[in-house]
Each structure stands twice: as structure tokens, then as C-alpha cells.
Scaffold this active site. Structure first.
Site, PDB file in Angstrom:
ATOM      1  N   HIS A 196       0.814  -1.210   0.000  1.00  0.00           N
ATOM      2  CA  HIS A 196       0.000   0.000   0.000  1.00  0.00           C
ATOM      3  C   HIS A 196       0.849   1.263   0.000  1.00  0.00           C
ATOM      4  O   HIS A 196       0.565   2.231  -0.722  1.00  0.00           O
ATOM      5  CB  HIS A 196      -0.904   0.005   1.240  1.00  0.00           C
ATOM      6  CG  HIS A 196      -2.158  -0.771   1.058  1.00  0.00           C
ATOM      7  ND1 HIS A 196      -2.651  -1.613   2.016  1.00  0.00           N
ATOM      8  CD2 HIS A 196      -3.026  -0.827   0.035  1.00  0.00           C
ATOM      9  CE1 HIS A 196      -3.779  -2.155   1.573  1.00  0.00           C
ATOM     10  NE2 HIS A 196      -4.022  -1.696   0.388  1.00  0.00           N
ATOM     11  N   ARG A 303      -7.453  -5.614 -15.819  1.00  0.00           N
ATOM     12  CA  ARG A 303      -7.587  -6.762 -14.924  1.00  0.00           C
ATOM     13  C   ARG A 303      -8.992  -6.761 -14.313  1.00  0.00           C
ATOM     14  O   ARG A 303      -9.327  -5.865 -13.549  1.00  0.00           O
ATOM     15  CB  ARG A 303      -6.538  -6.698 -13.818  1.00  0.00           C
ATOM     16  CG  ARG A 303      -5.100  -6.672 -14.321  1.00  0.00           C
ATOM     17  CD  ARG A 303      -4.132  -6.549 -13.161  1.00  0.00           C
ATOM     18  NE  ARG A 303      -2.751  -6.612 -13.568  1.00  0.00           N
ATOM     19  CZ  ARG A 303      -1.982  -5.551 -13.815  1.00  0.00           C
ATOM     20  NH1 ARG A 303      -2.499  -4.331 -13.688  1.00  0.00           N
ATOM     21  NH2 ARG A 303      -0.733  -5.699 -14.185  1.00  0.00           N
ATOM     22  N   ARG A 339      -8.860  -8.490 -19.944  1.00  0.00           N
ATOM     23  CA  ARG A 339      -8.432  -9.840 -19.566  1.00  0.00           C
ATOM     24  C   ARG A 339      -9.583 -10.511 -18.822  1.00  0.00           C
ATOM     25  O   ARG A 339     -10.097  -9.967 -17.842  1.00  0.00           O
ATOM     26  CB  ARG A 339      -7.189  -9.794 -18.674  1.00  0.00           C
ATOM     27  CG  ARG A 339      -6.653 -11.202 -18.344  1.00  0.00           C
ATOM     28  CD  ARG A 339      -5.391 -11.157 -17.507  1.00  0.00           C
ATOM     29  NE  ARG A 339      -5.654 -10.757 -16.136  1.00  0.00           N
ATOM     30  CZ  ARG A 339      -4.702 -10.599 -15.213  1.00  0.00           C
ATOM     31  NH1 ARG A 339      -3.436 -10.791 -15.537  1.00  0.00           N
ATOM     32  NH2 ARG A 339      -5.006 -10.241 -13.988  1.00  0.00           N
ATOM     33  N   GLU A 440       2.159 -16.650 -20.561  1.00  0.00           N
ATOM     34  CA  GLU A 440       2.727 -16.451 -19.227  1.00  0.00           C
ATOM     35  C   GLU A 440       3.178 -17.746 -18.576  1.00  0.00           C
ATOM     36  O   GLU A 440       3.616 -17.745 -17.420  1.00  0.00           O
ATOM     37  CB  GLU A 440       1.730 -15.715 -18.323  1.00  0.00           C
ATOM     38  CG  GLU A 440       0.343 -16.285 -18.316  1.00  0.00           C
ATOM     39  CD  GLU A 440      -0.663 -15.386 -17.607  1.00  0.00           C
ATOM     40  OE1 GLU A 440      -0.263 -14.550 -16.782  1.00  0.00           O
ATOM     41  OE2 GLU A 440      -1.865 -15.536 -17.881  1.00  0.00           O
ATOM     42  N   ASN A 463       5.723 -11.218 -15.849  1.00  0.00           N
ATOM     43  CA  ASN A 463       5.804 -11.470 -14.403  1.00  0.00           C
ATOM     44  C   ASN A 463       5.671 -12.959 -14.100  1.00  0.00           C
ATOM     45  O   ASN A 463       6.504 -13.558 -13.417  1.00  0.00           O
ATOM     46  CB  ASN A 463       4.714 -10.694 -13.657  1.00  0.00           C
ATOM     47  CG  ASN A 463       4.815  -9.199 -13.886  1.00  0.00           C
ATOM     48  OD1 ASN A 463       5.778  -8.713 -14.448  1.00  0.00           O
ATOM     49  ND2 ASN A 463       3.806  -8.479 -13.453  1.00  0.00           N
ATOM     50  N   ASP A 464       4.603 -13.567 -14.609  1.00  0.00           N
ATOM     51  CA  ASP A 464       4.401 -14.995 -14.373  1.00  0.00           C
ATOM     52  C   ASP A 464       5.340 -15.838 -15.224  1.00  0.00           C
ATOM     53  O   ASP A 464       5.789 -16.902 -14.782  1.00  0.00           O
ATOM     54  CB  ASP A 464       2.948 -15.386 -14.650  1.00  0.00           C
ATOM     55  CG  ASP A 464       2.047 -15.164 -13.439  1.00  0.00           C
ATOM     56  OD1 ASP A 464       2.577 -15.090 -12.317  1.00  0.00           O
ATOM     57  OD2 ASP A 464       0.828 -15.056 -13.614  1.00  0.00           O
ATOM     58  N   ARG A 474       9.014 -14.140  -6.746  1.00  0.00           N
ATOM     59  CA  ARG A 474       9.810 -12.921  -6.625  1.00  0.00           C
ATOM     60  C   ARG A 474       9.577 -12.180  -5.316  1.00  0.00           C
ATOM     61  O   ARG A 474      10.348 -11.287  -4.958  1.00  0.00           O
ATOM     62  CB  ARG A 474       9.518 -11.978  -7.796  1.00  0.00           C
ATOM     63  CG  ARG A 474       8.079 -11.500  -7.887  1.00  0.00           C
ATOM     64  CD  ARG A 474       7.919 -10.526  -9.025  1.00  0.00           C
ATOM     65  NE  ARG A 474       6.525 -10.165  -9.215  1.00  0.00           N
ATOM     66  CZ  ARG A 474       6.141  -9.090  -9.881  1.00  0.00           C
ATOM     67  NH1 ARG A 474       7.024  -8.286 -10.392  1.00  0.00           N
ATOM     68  NH2 ARG A 474       4.867  -8.831 -10.029  1.00  0.00           N
ATOM     69  N   CYS A 511       2.705  -7.202 -21.683  1.00  0.00           N
ATOM     70  CA  CYS A 511       1.982  -6.454 -20.659  1.00  0.00           C
ATOM     71  C   CYS A 511       2.562  -6.659 -19.264  1.00  0.00           C
ATOM     72  O   CYS A 511       2.002  -6.167 -18.287  1.00  0.00           O
ATOM     73  CB  CYS A 511       0.501  -6.816 -20.660  1.00  0.00           C
ATOM     74  SG  CYS A 511       0.164  -8.574 -20.359  1.00  0.00           S
TER      75      CYS A 511
END
Length: 580
Positions: A196, A303, A339, A440, A463-464, A474, A511
Site C-alpha cells: 500500500h 484486470r 483480460r 505467461e 511477471n508470471d 519474486r 503487458c
């Protein structure tokens, strides 16, 4: 006597700040296990209800202080916490524990907090895992009123103009209040790049470094601090030479910001005349304004799983459609890639229960397109809404976690059925809806050529892809040093996917975070990537590199890089490509 101190943490929000420290010792409130008598249940329930009401008033007071010009997602943090104060999974369960187990209100609250936090800790998605902060922050708000002890931030009324706030952690309400009081930067002991504090700092344009362990023990209020949000460095009592360096950097950063704003309306065209599509990733409909503000030519990833979180029911077709049309109207003709929901064991909706409770590894379980095909009544309303939204603007559907051709064929068959339904019902829809697949998992990259024959576009989710290929998380401190976007295996999978798309004239986008990282822009251009999708704030920096790039030269350099990939350190090859 002052002692120089240097702390290294996680760079959370770029830029630099210099100012005196304001150290708050506030941390998470804890409770002691306390049993009550049956005749005390009413009193404990009253204590809880009063504390919840006080927390609600405090949050509403903070929300009322947010300036209208502030990005909408900042207010969303407070709105989320207000909703959680009425969440059955939190407050009603605490009441039940008080009644059934005869525990005090604060101990019951702590027990339920621990239960919910454990659920989020089991999630694979880094962003959603960090939503455990929501639970802890809301509980801490209530707990502070149960204990009658306001946080240090609430207790102080001092002006914080130009101060660097140093804390164990910051709740969204605290961060907003501090920024309104003039705080120049944040430094926290806990948190990561999607915590956050990090997200708020970026939204508020406040330099921040998170994850500097034990810094509240070493820094005293009033000490001069330098916060480098680019490198994750915090300096206390810096010498004159260091201060001069950082003051010069501050001036350069402000000049660069002004320069980047001049690029907003310039097309992203390389020096050799190649047009590059710079798209935005969106988490919330309100982010569409930020995308346009930073010159995005469309949305490459919206998303949708956030429509399902923090609620006990499922969004219906009407809610999906209304949400998508909000974005379509905000984009005013720019394309939107939606997505389809990426829910599963790692991203749960209360309304779905636990889809795969026996799964040992959520990342490898029932999630994404797998869950959608297993639960078509969950999937079909979303696909119908996407089809209908396409009648009013350029909308595309993108499928997450695709691993084989049968998954694509199954989705296309469902879409064909839905088109017949909508035609029969007389509802407008896009008969030529484009459907793409995310790459991914390594299987999708290795099968990219076959996928490219059957979908309208591909999008690489780095990322994935990196985590699955290298078998690392990660966010796991014990192994995240292995997270390497330029590992030879990753580069080969990325190149394989781009080349498959090029061979079959199927557009390929990226992306993942790699697309918005300027270290990799020239390499990706050299590999043939022509569609980049990223967080809105990264767009102008990437555009600046593109405007000065020559794709033919970069393709030559990328070929040379791959020729030496098995003999040299990839980082050195990348440095050479960027420096040439």
C-alpha cells in the site's frame, strides 16, 4: 553527536527528497488472550461496535480531506477500508467469536485478523497477496479505538512540511493525512513494490523507500535525511558533497518531468519511422484517465478480477457491462483489451467458495482460464458483457493462463454460442470480437506458433513467465534474487513468441513489468516487439527511448546479444546493447 547512516530498501516511488526526519513508532496493535464471562458478552459487543463506528468516522474524515484533483485510486483505498468495516467475513465473524468462544473483543478481532491474513499469504499473485495489508490496517484502526490509544500520527498536530516520515508501516489513511500535512517522502520498515505504501506513494508522487529493516531504531526525529526513491537508498546526516549531489539530482528530476510532459502528444515513432503502440495496464476503471493523461493509445490489459474481490456475491452481466462501458467512454475511441477473470485458489472470491481446497500449490492449480472453463456459468456473463461492450467501442478479450490449444478452442466455442444467444435476444454485440491469449507459462511460449494460428493476438505476461520458468517467487526473500528478466531462458521464450507472431502476422504485445522498464526497451525493440503495455506512469519514459531508437540497428545488436548469450553474462550484454 550525529552519526552518518545509510539504509538500503526497496525503491517504491521514484524521485528524491531531502528533509528532516519525523519518526513514528506506530506499529500493529496486539491483544492478549482474554476470556470473559457469559454476562459480559453484551459489553464486549458494545465495545466492538463503538470502536468500529469510531474507525468509520475517522476514515470518513480522512476521505473528506482528499482534494478533488487527487487521483481517484487514492480515495479507493479509503473506500475499501470503509467497506471492510461492514464485511461479514471480518466484523460478523468477530462478533461470533465473542459470543461462541467468550473471548474479549480485541482478542477475537486479532484471531479473525490472523485467519484472514493467512488466506492472503497463501495467494500467488503479488498484488493480491499484499491486500493482506487491508485486513491488518482496518483491524489496527479498530484496535486502536478498542485500546483508547490513538496512533502517534493521529496524536500529533505538528506541521510536517518538507519532513521525511519514517515508520514501521503506514496505513493508507495515515499516508494521505501525512501528505496533506506536507510530508516530502516516506520510509518504512516493511513493504514491497506493490505494498500500500508503495502504491500510494507513486499515486501521490511522493518519493518512498520501503523495506528498510529496523530504520525506526536508528533514526531520530529531526535528523536530516536523503531519500532516493530510484535506488532505494536512505542517507542520514549526509556530508556536504552528498547533499550537493542530491540537490543537483532534484533539479534534474524536475527538469526531466517537465520535458516528459512535452512528449504526451507526440506519436511513438522511432528514428527509422517504425510506429510503436504504447498501451496502458489498468487495475480500476478510474485509471483510464491516467492512461489518456500520459498519452496511451489504448489499454493493453484491464484486470477484471477486482470486480470479484471483497464481496459475497458475483458480479452479473449488467455490472460487467456497466464497468466496461465506463472505460470505453473514458477512452473515447481508443481500444480496450479486457483480460477475462484470473481467479483461482490464489485469488479467491467469497462467492465462489474455495475452488480447489486440496491444491498444494495455488500457482499451479485451478485458476485463470482453467477455472472459467470448469465453471462456465461464472464465465459466460463476463463474455456476454465483453461482446456487448464491443458494440459501443473497440474491445478485445484476452485469456489468462493459456497452456494448450484445446482451452482456446473451448472458449471460442462458448463465444460462438453466446453470439447466437445475443442475436436471438436482439441485443447488439461485436460479431468480430478479437480474442487473444496471454503467454505467461513456458508451455504457451513454446507453442506460440500454434497459438498464433488460432487467436487474433498474443500478449506476453513476463511477471508470471519469469516465475514459472525459473521456479521462483519474486516476493520470497529467500529466492527472489533469482528473479531475472534477462535470464537466457526468458529471453529465448520472449524472442520465440515475438517471432511466431511475426511469422503468422499475429500481433504480439507485452503487458508484464518488463514492458515498462526502460532497461529493456531497446532490447525488446531489437527483438521485434512493437506493442508495449504498462502502468500509465511509465509511458512517457519509455516513449522518450523509442523516439531516439533505430529499430534496424537495435535488431543487429539484439542478434549479437543472442550470439553471445551462452558465453557471457546477460547483464553485461544488455549494458553493451544500451550503451552502443
Amino acid at each position: 553527536m550525529t552519526i552518518a547512516f545509510q539504509g538500503i530498501g526497496v525503491a517504491a516511488s521514484q524521485s528524491v527528497a531531502i528533509g528532516p526526519a519525523f519518526v513514528t513508532g506506530h506499529g500493529i496493535h496486539t491483544a492478549t488472550q482474554t476470556l470473559i464471562d457469559a454476562d459480559q458478552v453484551g459489553d464486549e459487543l458494545d465495545r466492538l461496535n463503538t470502536a468500529v463506528a469510531q474507525a468509520r468516522r475517522a476514515l470518513k474524515a480522512v476521505r473528506s480531506q482528499i482534494p478533488p484533483s487527487t487521483p481517484r485510486n487514492i480515495a479507493e483505498f479509503i473506500d475499501t477500508h470503509l467497506l471492510m468495516l461492514d464485511d461479514v467475513a471480518l466484523i460478523d465473524e468477530v462478533r461470533k467469536i465473542i459470543r461462541d468462544q467468550l473471548f474479549s473483543a480485541d482478542w477475537a478481532l486479532q484471531l479473525q485478523r490472523d485467519t484472514l491474513v493467512s488466506v492472503f499469504d497463501a495467494m500467488d499473485d503479488p498484488y493480491l497477496r499484499n491486500r493482506r495489508d487491508d485486513v491488518e490496517h482496518v483491524v489496527d484502526q479498530i484496535m486502536s479505538f478498542l485500546h483508547g490509544a490513538p496512533t502517534q500520527l493521529e496524536a500529533t498536530g505538528r506541521d510536517l512540511e518538507g519532513c521525511v516520515v519514517v515508520a514501521r508501516d503506514l496505513m493508507p489513511a495515515d499516508a494521505i493525512t501525512l501528505r496533506n500535512r506536507g510530508a516530502a517522502a516516506f520510509v518504512t520498515e516493511f513493504g514491497g513494490p506493490v505494498s500500500h505504501t508503495a502504491i500510494l506513494a507513486r499515486s501521490l508522487s511522493v518519493p518512498a523507500v520501503v523495506g528498510v529493516h529496523n530504520i525506526t531504531r536508528y533514526i531520530r526525529s529531526g535528523e536530516p535525511l536523503v531519500v532516493d526513491g530510484d535506488t532505494g537508498t536512505v542517507l542520514a546526516n549526509a556530508d556536504a558533497q552528498s547533499l550537493a549531489y542530491y540537490r543537483q539530482r532534484l533539479g534534474a528530476i524536475e527538469a526531466r518531468r517537465r520535458h516528459l510532459r512535452t512528449l504526451v502528444d507526440r506519436p511513438a515513432i522511432t528514428r527509422d519511422g517504425v510506429t510503436i503502440n504504447l498501451l496502458a495496464n489498468l487495475d480500476l476503471p478510474e485509471d483510464a484517465q491516467a492512461a489518456r493523461f500520459n498519452g496511451a493509445v489504448g489499454v493493453g490489459l484491464y484486470r477484471t478480477e477486482f470486480l470479484y474481490m471483497n464481496r459475497n456475491d458475483l458480479p452479473d452481466e449488467a455490472e460487467h457491462l456497466a464497468t466496461y462501458l465506463t472505460i470505453v467512454h473514458a477512452l473515447d475511441g481508443l481500444p480496450l483489451t479486457i483480460r477475462t477473470l484470473d481467479l483461482g485458489v490464489d485469488k479467491r472470491s467469497e462467492a465462489l467458495g474455495d475452488p480447489g481446497a486440496s491444491c498444494c500449490n495455488p500457482a499451479l492449480g485451478l485458476r485463470g482460464i482453467r477455472l472459467c472453463l470448469k465453471e462456465p456459468m461464472l464465465f459466460r456473463p463476463q463474455l456476454r458483457a465483453i461482446l456487448r461492450a464491443g458494440a459501443l467501442g473497440p474491445v478485445r478479450a484476452m485469456l489468462p493462463m493459456v497452456t494448450n490449444l484445446q482451452e482456446v478452442a473451448s472458449v471460442l466455442a462458448i463465444i460462438a454460442e453466446l453470439k447466437e444467444e445475443l442475436t436471438h435476444e436482439g441485443l447488439a454485440f461485436d460479431p468480430a470480437l478479437q480474442v487473444g491469449a496471454m503467454v505467461e507459462v513456458p508451455a504457451a511460449a513454446l507453442a506460440a506458433r500454434a497459438l498464433a494460428k488460432r487467436v487474433d493476438f498474443l500478449s506476453i505476461g513476463t511477471n508470471d513467465l519469469i516465475q514459472y520458468t525459473l521456479a521462483i517467487d519474486r516476493l520470497d526473500d529467500s529466492v527472489n534474487y533469482l528473479f531475472d528478466p534477462i535470464h537466457p531462458a526468458i529471453l529465448r521464450l520472449v524472442r520465440m513468441t515475438i517471432e511466431a507472431g511475426r511469422a503468422l502476422a499475429t500481433p504480439v504485445a507485452m503487458c508484464g513489468e518488463m514492458a515498462g522498464d526502460p532497461r529493456f526497451t531497446r532490447l525488446l525493440l531489437g527483438l521485434g516487439l512493437r506493442r508495449f503495455s504498462m502502468q500509465p506512469g511509465a509511458l512517457l519514459g519509455i516513449k522518450e527511448i523509442i523516439l531516439d531508437a533505430d529499430t534496424r540497428e537495435l535488431e543487429r545488436r539484439a542478434t549479437a546479444l543472442f550470439a553471445g548469450l551462452d558465453e557471457a553474462e546477460p547483464a553485461q550484454l544488455l549494458d553493451a546493447l544500451n550503451a552502443a
